[in-house]
Design an enzyme around this catalytic site. Structure first.
Site, PDB file in Angstrom:
ATOM      1  N   ASN A   7      52.995  37.974  60.955  1.00 24.91           N
ATOM      2  CA  ASN A   7      52.233  39.186  60.663  1.00 24.91           C
ATOM      3  C   ASN A   7      51.482  39.534  61.948  1.00 24.91           C
ATOM      4  O   ASN A   7      50.448  38.938  62.254  1.00 24.91           O
ATOM      5  CB  ASN A   7      51.271  38.889  59.502  1.00 24.91           C
ATOM      6  CG  ASN A   7      50.488  40.114  59.087  1.00 24.91           C
ATOM      7  OD1 ASN A   7      50.572  41.166  59.725  1.00 24.91           O
ATOM      8  ND2 ASN A   7      49.708  39.974  58.033  1.00 24.91           N
ATOM      9  N   ASN A 318      38.084  37.135  43.304  1.00 22.32           N
ATOM     10  CA  ASN A 318      36.877  36.297  43.371  1.00 22.32           C
ATOM     11  C   ASN A 318      35.609  36.879  42.784  1.00 22.32           C
ATOM     12  O   ASN A 318      34.610  36.174  42.691  1.00 22.32           O
ATOM     13  CB  ASN A 318      36.590  35.941  44.833  1.00 22.32           C
ATOM     14  CG  ASN A 318      37.653  35.050  45.422  1.00 22.32           C
ATOM     15  OD1 ASN A 318      37.843  33.933  44.953  1.00 22.32           O
ATOM     16  ND2 ASN A 318      38.368  35.550  46.405  1.00 22.32           N
ATOM     17  N   GLU A 368      51.200  37.164  50.105  1.00 21.62           N
ATOM     18  CA  GLU A 368      52.153  38.047  50.782  1.00 21.62           C
ATOM     19  C   GLU A 368      53.156  37.262  51.630  1.00 21.62           C
ATOM     20  O   GLU A 368      54.324  37.627  51.704  1.00 21.62           O
ATOM     21  CB  GLU A 368      51.365  39.064  51.629  1.00 21.62           C
ATOM     22  CG  GLU A 368      50.632  40.058  50.736  1.00 21.62           C
ATOM     23  CD  GLU A 368      49.478  40.778  51.413  1.00 21.62           C
ATOM     24  OE1 GLU A 368      48.477  40.100  51.722  1.00 21.62           O
ATOM     25  OE2 GLU A 368      49.574  41.985  51.623  1.00 21.62           O
TER      26      GLU A 368
HETATM   27  P1  ADP Z   1      42.318  41.167  53.785  1.00 26.10           P
HETATM   28  O1  ADP Z   1      42.533  42.577  53.369  1.00 26.10           O
HETATM   29  O2  ADP Z   1      41.702  41.034  55.143  1.00 26.10           O
HETATM   30  O3  ADP Z   1      43.471  40.234  53.519  1.00 26.10           O
HETATM   31  P2  ADP Z   1      41.006  39.727  51.627  1.00 26.10           P
HETATM   32  O4  ADP Z   1      42.034  39.914  50.595  1.00 26.10           O
HETATM   33  O5  ADP Z   1      40.777  38.361  52.175  1.00 26.10           O
HETATM   34  O6  ADP Z   1      41.136  40.752  52.826  1.00 26.10           O
HETATM   35  O7  ADP Z   1      39.622  40.278  51.017  1.00 26.10           O
HETATM   36  C1  ADP Z   1      38.483  40.362  51.789  1.00 26.10           C
HETATM   37  C2  ADP Z   1      37.342  40.828  50.897  1.00 26.10           C
HETATM   38  O8  ADP Z   1      37.206  39.924  49.796  1.00 26.10           O
HETATM   39  C3  ADP Z   1      36.001  40.880  51.606  1.00 26.10           C
HETATM   40  O9  ADP Z   1      35.341  42.098  51.311  1.00 26.10           O
HETATM   41  C4  ADP Z   1      35.235  39.735  50.972  1.00 26.10           C
HETATM   42  O10 ADP Z   1      33.882  40.007  50.886  1.00 26.10           O
HETATM   43  C5  ADP Z   1      35.824  39.709  49.587  1.00 26.10           C
HETATM   44  N1  ADP Z   1      35.534  38.416  48.932  1.00 26.10           N
HETATM   45  C6  ADP Z   1      35.990  37.196  49.238  1.00 26.10           C
HETATM   46  N2  ADP Z   1      35.421  36.261  48.437  1.00 26.10           N
HETATM   47  C7  ADP Z   1      34.575  36.939  47.597  1.00 26.10           C
HETATM   48  C8  ADP Z   1      33.688  36.566  46.546  1.00 26.10           C
HETATM   49  N3  ADP Z   1      33.551  35.286  46.180  1.00 26.10           N
HETATM   50  N4  ADP Z   1      32.996  37.547  45.928  1.00 26.10           N
HETATM   51  C9  ADP Z   1      33.117  38.828  46.291  1.00 26.10           C
HETATM   52  N5  ADP Z   1      33.924  39.240  47.272  1.00 26.10           N
HETATM   53  C10 ADP Z   1      34.658  38.317  47.920  1.00 26.10           C
END
Ligand code: ADP
Length: 382
Positions: A7, A318, A368
């Protein structure tokens, strides 16, 4: 088969070595700060570093690079041309190149990654997996913008949609979790990561999705605001004198949760701000959940009902609080959450609706890389 999943972003290469027989990753990592002063110089060097790590004596997952059976590349934009994953050929490279104007930040590094992987592993098949492909079947009423038609016909200005690799993975898991009945169920999937989008799925395909020509449209995201009166852009340029690069930065990097809260693009920080009584964080959270609720309602209308609502990616997997705020007041669709099940579902597959809910609500962590590896293996085995 051992599949190397790549990626490639503008300044980073994420990789995962996936074993399809074992059904798990053997190694994963990231090379970042590409092109920065003290980082690696370019994508070629980054891939050399990846291969050195993979074959490093003692710590590497491979005895030699010849153990890699295929390379699967994530490509963000496949335009209207690519409706599924494809083996890379010179024609495919040209066609991905032609999609660069549609994804000027994302497609060039993916192309570099493919070319460098071909140089490093010349006899290994390379496969391109597209983030737009899952949405290729969107009907014209969902993908044509109500603009002068020649922009669509001659320049490809239309809704493409993104996060398709994630939607495809989550759909496959949902089908398993729902006893093979996904095709007949009216389903809405919300992918809530840094970028966020929501898709209506029926018959195993997307029928509408919130992102458009670019990943700017739709939901409130970390630093993108999603839907907006296009007149705002005219106002910024004509009345406030914003140059186009600043409008670009404002839309992509300074809006969304970050723009409204003035604090952070990270949902965890926003939730902490709400706990601490920060009004702007509360407003950002409200806007975020309200926009998603509007889309879920709209897609229930598009689908003619709602059987399944699924949450995925960082926030969706989450945050019980966000899921709760989105699902509150959907009792008119007979959608009710089970508060305990919702609170307990963090980062794992779970079903979280109340017993008397007519809509099944699921949390499905996305993967993914796994989908890219499986698509790549399937194409190579032919
Ligand atoms: P990406 O699009 O970079 O792959 P992710 O799927 O990892 O992103 O999601 C990132 C988002 O998930 C961030 O906004 C982060 O704050 C949120 N996040 C991760 N863990 C939690 C949690 N425990 N509670 C709320 N939001 C969360």
């Amino acid at each position: 088969m051992k599949i190397l999943v790549l990626n490639c972003g503008s300044s980073s290469v994420k990789y995962e070595l996936y074993d399809t027989e074992l059904g798990r990753a053997l190694a994963e990592g990231i090379v970042d700060r590409i092109g920065e002063e003290r980082g690696v110089a370019d994508h070629g060097q980054a891939l050399e570093l990846v291969s050195e790590r993979l074959v490093a004596p003692g710590t590497g997952a491979l005895g030699g690079l010849d153990e890699v059976d295929a390379v699967g590349h994530r490509v963000v934009h496949g335009g209207a041309r690519f409706t599924s994953a494809v083996k890379v050929t010179p024609e495919v490279l040209t066609a991905i190149e032609e999609c660069v104007p549609l994804a000027p930040l994302h497609n060039p590094p993916a192309l570099l990654g493919i070319k460098e992987a071909m140089r490093l592993l010349p006899s290994v098949p390379q496969v391109a997996v597209f983030d737009t492909a899952f949405h290729a079947g969107l009907p014209p009423r969902a993908h044509v913008y109500a603009l002068p038609y020649h922009l669509y016909r001659d320049h490809g200005v239309r809704r493409y949609g993104f996060h398709g690799i994630s939607y495809q993975y989550v759909s496959q898991r949902l089908d398993v979790l729902l006893g093979g009945r996904l095709a007949e169920l009216k389903t809405v999937i919300a992918h809530l990561g840094n970028g966020a989008s929501v898709t209506a799925v029926y018959g195993g395909r997307a029928v509408d999705t919130s992102m458009g020509l670019t990943p700017l449209e739709g939901l409130v995201m970390g630093s993108r605001g999603g839907d907006l009166d296009p007149g705002v852009l005219l106002f910024l340029q004509q009345k406030l004198g914003y140059p186009v690069e600043e409008v670009d930065r404002l839309l992509n990097e300074e809006s969304g949760l970050l723009g409204v809260s003035g604090r952070s693009n990270d949902m965890r920080d926003i939730l902490a701000g709400v706990e601490a009584g920060d009004e702007r964080c509360r407003l950002a959270l409200e806007l975020y959940c309200y926009r998603l609720r509007k889309y879920v309602g709209a897609y229930a209308a598009v689908l003619g009902g709602l059987d399944v609502l699924a949450f995925t990616a960082g926030v969706g997997e989450n945050s019980p609080q966000v899921r709760e705020l989105v699902c509150a007041d959907f009792a008119f669709l007979s959608l009710r959450l089970d508060p305990q099940a919702n609170a307990a579902a963090r980062g794992c597959e779970a079903e979280i609706q109340a017993e008397d809910s007519a809509v099944r609500v699921l949390v499905v962590p996305t993967d993914e890389e796994r989908l890219i590896a499986e698509e790549t293996a399937a194409l190579v085995l032919g």
